[in-house]
Design a protein around this motif. Structure first.
Motif, PDB file in Angstrom:
ATOM      1  N   SER A  13      -5.166  -0.115  -5.982  1.00  0.00           N
ATOM      2  CA  SER A  13      -5.599  -1.501  -6.125  1.00  0.00           C
ATOM      3  C   SER A  13      -7.120  -1.543  -6.148  1.00  0.00           C
ATOM      4  CB  SER A  13      -5.077  -2.358  -4.964  1.00  0.00           C
ATOM      5  OG  SER A  13      -5.669  -3.642  -4.976  1.00  0.00           O
ATOM      6  N   CYS A  68      -3.138  -4.441 -10.623  1.00  0.00           N
ATOM      7  CA  CYS A  68      -2.544  -3.114 -10.401  1.00  0.00           C
ATOM      8  C   CYS A  68      -1.812  -2.628 -11.650  1.00  0.00           C
ATOM      9  CB  CYS A  68      -1.567  -3.157  -9.225  1.00  0.00           C
ATOM     10  SG  CYS A  68      -2.352  -3.404  -7.626  1.00  0.00           S
ATOM     11  N   GLU A  94      -8.596  -2.376  -2.604  1.00  0.00           N
ATOM     12  CA  GLU A  94      -8.299  -1.602  -1.402  1.00  0.00           C
ATOM     13  C   GLU A  94      -9.550  -0.979  -0.784  1.00  0.00           C
ATOM     14  OE1 GLU A  94      -6.982   2.729  -3.226  1.00  0.00           O
ATOM     15  OE2 GLU A  94      -5.479   1.153  -3.072  1.00  0.00           O
ATOM     16  N   VAL A 134      -4.389  -7.616  -2.617  1.00  0.00           N
ATOM     17  CA  VAL A 134      -3.624  -6.366  -2.528  1.00  0.00           C
ATOM     18  C   VAL A 134      -2.131  -6.646  -2.442  1.00  0.00           C
ATOM     19  CG1 VAL A 134      -3.129  -4.380  -1.055  1.00  0.00           C
ATOM     20  CG2 VAL A 134      -5.490  -4.988  -1.556  1.00  0.00           C
ATOM     21  N   LEU A 162       0.814  -1.216   0.000  1.00  0.00           N
ATOM     22  CA  LEU A 162       0.000   0.000   0.000  1.00  0.00           C
ATOM     23  C   LEU A 162       0.847   1.264   0.000  1.00  0.00           C
ATOM     24  CD1 LEU A 162      -2.785  -1.062   2.527  1.00  0.00           C
ATOM     25  CD2 LEU A 162      -2.996  -0.858   0.043  1.00  0.00           C
TER      26      LEU A 162
END
Length: 352
Positions: A39, A262, A42, A256, A33
């Motif tokens: 993401s 991503c 998230e 994540v 993060l």
């Protein structure tokens, strides 16, 4: 309702959901993060909310050294997001290079993907609230609400930091002079970076900070409160609700930390990073050749101990030979390109 009552009273075993939620996955989540790459997962509850409570997502990462070959400057203070981003990439020992530049037109996410992401996240979060409410499990309801609260505060903090990167990129546009950089990672891997002086000083070496420190601090306080409620209530929730919470957070946390879906090449809406690999040999000597260094830049690398001492005739002779070959090949490529462009121009004039 009898089915819900049965689920509420179902308890063939016990689990320590509190320990799982608060302790598992803190380091991978912090690494993922803190690199500020959005993401799609998230917006769901994640493990280890304490990394936002103590704000360790902005803690500096030691062990990096940035060498600005163009300006002859050395720095060890990389911005946290940039250091975290590098640690999450697949990097070779010497041949990885990055082209970092600002985007003239701010990048916008796909509307369809954004809608699907938001709808799916809303449904998942709604289930966390509706199920314990229908069961009459008030401890489970309080735990779910507090977990969703940490999701909201976490996303506010991440958005604030990404917006800070956008502001830094805008400020960097005033210094558009190209520079060549070498960056040595804690693993002793070396990457080459082509960017501008502004991005180097304003983005890569400047920490991202929220524009409103008070709201950012308030978000941290709210995360504290929500985490406290979660600690008190989760262990008293019924087993079915605990399993629902754990399964949701496990799935989102794994997605994540594994960087599923991503876009690693864009940070915020204005910064673009392209990754390539040096052509030719894998040794650092070949990397230096492709940097096309002048005498002053070679002297800088020599003083930084990237190159051997000048009395190492064998290395320097081989290096000079590679430099000559590289420059000859570059000159030939430029001549071919020029002749090709002239031919295209002549054919257009003839046809007209």
């Amino acid at each position: 309702m009898s089915l819900l009552n049965a689920a509420k009273n179902w308890a063939p075993f016990k689990i320590n959901a509190l320990g799982i939620i608060t302790l598992v996955g803190a380091d991978p989540l912090r690494a993922s993060l803190a690199r500020l790459v959005p993401s799609k997962f998230e917006y769901l509850p994640l493990f280890a909310s304490q990394i936002f409570v103590d704000n360790t997502i902005t803690a500096s990462v030691p062990g990096f050294t940035l060498y600005n070959i163009t300006d002859g400057i050395l720095s060890t203070d990389l911005s946290t997001w940039w250091a975290r981003w590098l640690l999450c990439q697949e990097i070779t020992f010497n041949t990885t290079k990055f082209d970092i530049d600002s985007i003239d037109k701010p990048r916008s996410s796909s509307t369809i993907i954004w809608i699907v992401t938001i709808v799916a996240s809303l449904l998942a979060n709604a289930c966390l609230i509706v199920v314990p409410f229908l069961m009459g499990d008030w401890y489970g309801l309080a735990a779910s609400v507090s977990l969703i609260a940490t999701t909201l505060t976490r996303n506010y903090m991440l958005v604030s930091l990404r917006q800070s990167v956008d502001r830094l990129v805008s400020r960097a546009d005033n210094q558009a002079t190209p520079v060549k950089l070498l960056l040595v990672l804690p693993s002793n891997r070396m990457v080459t970076i082509y960017t501008t002086r502004g991005i180097t000083t304003e983005v890569l070496l400047t920490e991202a900070t929220p524009s409103n420190e008070r709201l950012y601090s308030l978000a941290r306080v709210m995360t504290w409160i929500a985490s406290g409620i979660l600690v008190v209530c989760l262990g008293s929730a019924c087993l079915a609700v605990q399993l629902i919470i754990i399964s949701t957070t496990v799935g989102a946390t794994v997605a994540v930390t594994q960087q599923v879906g991503c876009d690693e090449h864009h940070i915020g809406t204005k910064l673009e990073i392209k990754q390539r690999v040096h052509e030719g040999g894998e040794s650092r000597k070949h990397v230096y050749v492709q940097l096309d260094l002048n005498a002053e830049q070679e002297a800088a690398l020599l003083s930084w101990h990237f190159m051997p001492m000048e009395y190492n005739k064998h290395w320097w002779t081989a290096y000079r030979g590679l430099v000559e070959e590289y420059r000859e090949d570059t000159a030939k490529s430029e001549r071919v390109t020029t002749n090709g462009n002239e031919g295209e121009t002549g054919s257009r004039e003839g046809s007209s």
